[in-house]
Design a protein around this motif. Sequence first.
Motif, short mmCIF file in Angstrom:
data_model
loop_
_atom_site.label_atom_id
_atom_site.label_comp_id
_atom_site.label_asym_id
_atom_site.label_seq_id
_atom_site.Cartn_x
_atom_site.Cartn_y
_atom_site.Cartn_z
N LYS A 59 0.70 3.66 -3.04
CA LYS A 59 -0.01 4.52 -2.80
C LYS A 59 -1.68 4.18 -2.92
CE LYS A 59 3.20 8.29 -3.63
NZ LYS A 59 4.51 7.71 -3.56
N LYS A 80 -5.19 2.40 -1.55
CA LYS A 80 -5.99 2.43 -0.18
C LYS A 80 -6.29 0.66 0.00
CE LYS A 80 -8.29 6.78 -0.92
NZ LYS A 80 -9.42 7.61 -1.33
N LYS A 81 -6.57 0.26 1.05
CA LYS A 81 -6.78 -1.17 1.51
C LYS A 81 -8.05 -1.67 0.56
CE LYS A 81 -9.29 -0.23 5.83
NZ LYS A 81 -9.24 -0.23 7.28
N GLU A 82 -9.04 -0.75 0.48
CA GLU A 82 -10.33 -1.19 -0.30
C GLU A 82 -10.24 -1.33 -1.74
OE1 GLU A 82 -10.72 3.19 0.60
OE2 GLU A 82 -9.95 1.47 1.67
N GLU A 83 -8.95 -0.96 -2.21
CA GLU A 83 -8.74 -1.16 -3.62
C GLU A 83 -8.06 -2.14 -4.01
OE1 GLU A 83 -8.28 3.88 -4.41
OE2 GLU A 83 -6.58 2.67 -3.95
N MET A 135 0.75 -1.33 -0.04
CA MET A 135 0.12 0.09 0.07
C MET A 135 0.82 1.22 0.14
SD MET A 135 -3.15 -1.04 2.75
CE MET A 135 -3.19 -2.55 2.93
#
Length: 260
Positions: A150, A152-155, A146
């Motif tokens: 760069k 996000k965890k939900e991505e 991450m």
Amino acid sequence: MYQHIVFDIDGTLINNEEAILHSLQDVLCETMGKEFPFEQLRFALGITGEDTLKRLGIGNIPVVMVRWVELLQGYGHMVSVHEGIEELLKTLAGQGYQLGLASSRTRELMENDFDNFKISNFFKIRVCSDDTQEHKPMAGPLLKYMEWAKAKKEEILYIGDSVHDSMCARNAGVDFALAVWGSHTKEIPAAYYLSSPAELLPVLEKSGGGMKLCIALAPCKAGRKYFGFLFFAIAFEGIGCAFISERISRYGNWKRNRFL
């Protein structure tokens, strides 16, 4: 919606379980004078080599690791890319996903072994055991991904074949897909269970991931003059292209939309 598809290597992308266990048997026989059956060594699949040797009570781990890697090379004929993986990676790359790796391998082993396979070229961001203080099943490898990407965890969707991969994803707050073709079981917690690499594609379609470039050509009439405006919009596959819906000017009119 997912933009980053991150893979484990061993057991997920490549089939090398037998090579790992045979070479581990060999190095333990040399070091300890004892032969271990495979069933006592399967815990090693999915964690770092150093952690494996620590659990086995081996001393002088750096020296034994070097020897293990040497023995592993002798089983190269047992290692292959899992069926359907190359086709999957080509499709994902073509759909605009960012492909990454979060592995328990050292960078040296990755460069000397994994990079011999063509599929290695699909991955720009590679997190190895050298890159983090925390290793699987802790969150360290995915947190490092991450940071570098760069993202996000939900991505992120993480794909692996072991309980260590599952726990790493859970600890990082990342969705996990179990590569059943490598795990040979569904008794590992996961958001998705994939019997084959191709089964990932409908999962991603439902999630609305991937990116598509859309171009809208908007001739606009303002008074007696015509102006052409070219707009670019990036939208996610499965949702459709997002266009600028406001009028270009008070007297503007859309004449046509063109999609490339």
